[in-house]
Design a protein around this motif. Structure first.
Motif, PDB file in Angstrom:
ATOM      1  N   THR A   1      -5.355   0.688  -8.020  1.00  0.00           N
ATOM      2  CA  THR A   1      -6.717   1.157  -8.233  1.00  0.00           C
ATOM      3  C   THR A   1      -6.962   1.245  -9.726  1.00  0.00           C
ATOM      4  OG1 THR A   1      -8.305   2.924  -7.702  1.00  0.00           O
ATOM      5  CG2 THR A   1      -6.045   3.596  -8.198  1.00  0.00           C
ATOM      6  N   ILE A   2      -8.230   1.282 -10.134  1.00  0.00           N
ATOM      7  CA  ILE A   2      -8.511   1.342 -11.577  1.00  0.00           C
ATOM      8  C   ILE A   2      -9.570   2.368 -11.937  1.00  0.00           C
ATOM      9  CG2 ILE A   2     -10.342  -0.435 -11.618  1.00  0.00           C
ATOM     10  CD1 ILE A   2      -8.897  -1.434 -14.231  1.00  0.00           C
TER      11      ILE A   2
ATOM     12  N   THR B   1     -14.028   6.522 -15.518  1.00  0.00           N
ATOM     13  CA  THR B   1     -13.240   5.826 -16.528  1.00  0.00           C
ATOM     14  C   THR B   1     -12.470   4.689 -15.871  1.00  0.00           C
ATOM     15  OG1 THR B   1     -11.275   7.236 -16.287  1.00  0.00           O
ATOM     16  CG2 THR B   1     -12.940   7.937 -17.885  1.00  0.00           C
ATOM     17  N   ALA B   2     -12.193   3.653 -16.654  1.00  0.00           N
ATOM     18  CA  ALA B   2     -11.399   2.521 -16.168  1.00  0.00           C
ATOM     19  C   ALA B   2     -10.711   1.874 -17.359  1.00  0.00           C
ATOM     20  CB  ALA B   2     -12.286   1.507 -15.445  1.00  0.00           C
ATOM     21  N   ASN B   3      -9.382   1.787 -17.307  1.00  0.00           N
ATOM     22  CA  ASN B   3      -8.603   1.262 -18.428  1.00  0.00           C
ATOM     23  C   ASN B   3      -7.746   0.081 -17.977  1.00  0.00           C
ATOM     24  OD1 ASN B   3      -9.279   3.427 -20.400  1.00  0.00           O
ATOM     25  ND2 ASN B   3      -8.255   4.706 -18.890  1.00  0.00           N
ATOM     26  N   PRO B   4      -7.802  -1.041 -18.708  1.00  0.00           N
ATOM     27  CA  PRO B   4      -7.044  -2.222 -18.298  1.00  0.00           C
ATOM     28  C   PRO B   4      -5.600  -2.259 -18.784  1.00  0.00           C
ATOM     29  CG  PRO B   4      -8.413  -2.768 -20.167  1.00  0.00           C
ATOM     30  CD  PRO B   4      -8.709  -1.328 -19.831  1.00  0.00           C
ATOM     31  N   TYR B   5      -5.260  -1.426 -19.774  1.00  0.00           N
ATOM     32  CA  TYR B   5      -3.926  -1.456 -20.358  1.00  0.00           C
ATOM     33  C   TYR B   5      -3.320  -0.057 -20.370  1.00  0.00           C
ATOM     34  CZ  TYR B   5      -6.126  -5.687 -22.199  1.00  0.00           C
ATOM     35  OH  TYR B   5      -6.819  -6.863 -22.309  1.00  0.00           O
TER      36      TYR B   5
ATOM     37  N   ASN C   1      -5.212  -7.502 -12.582  1.00  0.00           N
ATOM     38  CA  ASN C   1      -6.288  -7.538 -11.581  1.00  0.00           C
ATOM     39  C   ASN C   1      -7.383  -6.531 -11.887  1.00  0.00           C
ATOM     40  OD1 ASN C   1      -4.552  -5.360 -11.082  1.00  0.00           O
ATOM     41  ND2 ASN C   1      -4.870  -5.415  -8.861  1.00  0.00           N
ATOM     42  N   ALA C   2      -7.463  -6.077 -13.144  1.00  0.00           N
ATOM     43  CA  ALA C   2      -8.392  -5.007 -13.509  1.00  0.00           C
ATOM     44  C   ALA C   2      -9.841  -5.349 -13.204  1.00  0.00           C
ATOM     45  CB  ALA C   2      -8.238  -4.677 -14.996  1.00  0.00           C
ATOM     46  N   VAL C   3     -10.255  -6.565 -13.515  1.00  0.00           N
ATOM     47  CA  VAL C   3     -11.666  -6.937 -13.351  1.00  0.00           C
ATOM     48  C   VAL C   3     -12.054  -6.959 -11.876  1.00  0.00           C
ATOM     49  CG1 VAL C   3     -13.388  -8.719 -13.779  1.00  0.00           C
ATOM     50  CG2 VAL C   3     -11.655  -8.213 -15.522  1.00  0.00           C
ATOM     51  N   GLY C   4     -11.217  -7.553 -11.064  1.00  0.00           N
ATOM     52  CA  GLY C   4     -11.502  -7.593  -9.634  1.00  0.00           C
ATOM     53  C   GLY C   4     -11.491  -6.216  -9.002  1.00  0.00           C
ATOM     54  N   LEU C   5     -10.547  -5.379  -9.432  1.00  0.00           N
ATOM     55  CA  LEU C   5     -10.504  -4.011  -8.916  1.00  0.00           C
ATOM     56  C   LEU C   5     -11.783  -3.253  -9.266  1.00  0.00           C
ATOM     57  CD1 LEU C   5      -6.888  -2.678  -9.635  1.00  0.00           C
ATOM     58  CD2 LEU C   5      -7.939  -3.048  -7.392  1.00  0.00           C
TER      59      LEU C   5
ATOM     60  N   LEU D   1     -16.520  -0.198  -8.155  1.00  0.00           N
ATOM     61  CA  LEU D   1     -17.695   0.348  -8.822  1.00  0.00           C
ATOM     62  C   LEU D   1     -18.975   0.156  -8.007  1.00  0.00           C
ATOM     63  CD1 LEU D   1     -18.282   1.842 -11.462  1.00  0.00           C
ATOM     64  CD2 LEU D   1     -18.901  -0.363 -12.475  1.00  0.00           C
ATOM     65  N   PHE D   2     -19.117  -1.009  -7.428  1.00  0.00           N
ATOM     66  CA  PHE D   2     -20.329  -1.282  -6.665  1.00  0.00           C
ATOM     67  C   PHE D   2     -20.417  -0.340  -5.466  1.00  0.00           C
ATOM     68  CE2 PHE D   2     -20.383  -5.013  -9.228  1.00  0.00           C
ATOM     69  CZ  PHE D   2     -21.706  -5.448  -9.234  1.00  0.00           C
TER      70      PHE D   2
END
Length: 380
Positions: free
Chosen positions: A12-13, A30-34, A69-73, A78-79
């Motif tokens: 999850t992100i 919040t959402a962090n890719p790294y 997979n951050a963008v897909g998550l 979010l939607f």
């Protein structure tokens, strides 16, 4: 210094805050890719915190875990949620040069129509100015650049690997010229070496000169491995600072420091920053973005309640007073019925029926609704 990337698929992100973080950055998501940061600032609160999980804190700046997979998550999570401010992305180099996940996350935020908040040290953020402008046109973007000091000696001691401060300021100016609300987080203010009027005013003046609208100040926190590394940085800068820092944080040699300095120190610092901001025509809090809608008045009233909690902290008011306003702010912010309608139909009695809203706070809310907040949100 060697750098290693570890790619993995996150489960999850999106993090959802229990309450909006007023009166600071007003974020809900919040959402962090790294995980990890190449800058490796000694004072970073993320080093050794739950942010790293079970990782060795020593690898904070040498091992960057990449949620490939951050963008897909984010698109999947979010939607469908209620739009509110999301803090998303991380433009640290070289991770973002290589993976471009933060740019992909901006595309998701744009498509979902969410307002966006970014706190950043990296001027690489301007690479994605096209997306920032697009989000700002449809909703809102707020950016704060993290700057502790303009003093080269302090940067070398506490954040030798972070991007240059002047480059951050040039990026700030570029964003401001594009119509994006931008300012500075003057955090952490370093005690004894960076908390004097001259050091603080240098940052505030530079923010003003580069298009910033506000400066949010905050003192240095000390916790666990981060505290020990920060103390060692003070030692390298000047060994005479060590006993002074230990005293400020009540740090006995065989014990642990308090998380922050005294209330009196924090209040003096906040009041000085406010005074300097006033002198340069800047705010010392970031204005809150509120989307139009029937509950916008609640958000505006809550904003004022949150700001009053900060005023009370600067006054060193009793904790019960501060918490009374904070809990009232949470109530109003999350209430499903317009407080303006409640007041119009049931007066102050109706306001006092809300949880955590007593007579004094209800009276204050009523005054705001009478004078400006309610009429402003109704378009009167």
């Amino acid at each position: 210094m060697n750098l290693e990337f570890e790619e993995y698929h996150a489960k999850t992100i999106l993090n959802v805050q229990k309450h909006v973080d007023g009166p600071w950055f007003w974020g809900k998501y919040t959402a962090n890719p790294y995980v990890g940061c190449r800058s490796g600032c000694e004072f970073c609160y993320s080093r050794g915190s739950r942010y790293l999980g079970r990782r060795d804190p020593a690898t904070f700046d040498t091992l960057i875990q990449v949620k490939i997979n951050a963008v897909g998550l984010l698109r999947g999570e979010l939607f469908g949620r209620e739009p509110d401010i999301i803090a998303a992305g991380d433009w640290q180099r070289p991770a973002e040069d290589r993976y471009r996940l933060s740019r992909g996350m901006l595309e998701v935020v744009r498509d979902a129509g969410f307002p966006l908040f970014i706190v950043e040290r990296s001027p690489l953020l301007t690479r994605d100015l096209d997306l920032l402008v697009a989000i700002n046109q449809e909703s809102w973007v707020g950016v704060v650049f993290s700057i502790s000091s303009l003093d080269p000696a302090l940067k070398h001691a506490f954040e030798p690997h972070s991007p240059g401060v002047r480059r951050r300021l040039r990026a700030m100016e570029q964003l401001a010229q594009a119509g994006i609300q931008v300012g500075t987080t003057l955090m952490p203010v370093l005690p004894f070496v960076g908390d004097d009027e001259a050091h603080l005013e240098d940052v505030i003046r530079a923010t003003k000169d580069h298009g910033g609208a506000f400066v949010i100040g905050g003192g240095l926190t000390m916790d666990g491995v981060q505290a020990r590394r920060t103390l060692e940085a003070f030692r390298r800068l000047d060994p005479a600072l060590v006993p002074r820092v230990r005293h400020l944080y009540g740090w006995e040699r065989d014990g642990e420091p308090t998380y922050g300095p005294s209330r009196a120190y924090r209040a003096r610092l906040g009041l000085l920053i406010r005074e300097l901001c006033d002198a340069h025509g800047l705010l010392d809090r970031m204005p809150r973005y509120v989307a139009p809608g029937p509950l916008a008045v609640n958000k505006r009233v809550a904003e004022r309640l949150f700001l009053h909690t900060y005023d009370l902290e600067l006054e060193q008011a009793r904790d019960y007073r501060i918490w009374a306003y904070r809990k009232a702010a949470w109530t109003v912010d999350e209430w499903p019925e317009s407080v303006d309608e409640i007041y119009e139909t049931r007066g102050e009695t109706g306001l006092r029926e809300l949880p955590n809203v007593g007579r004094s706070i209800a009276g204050r809310i009523a005054a705001w609704l009478e004078v400006d907040v309610g009429s402003e949100e109704r378009g009167v």
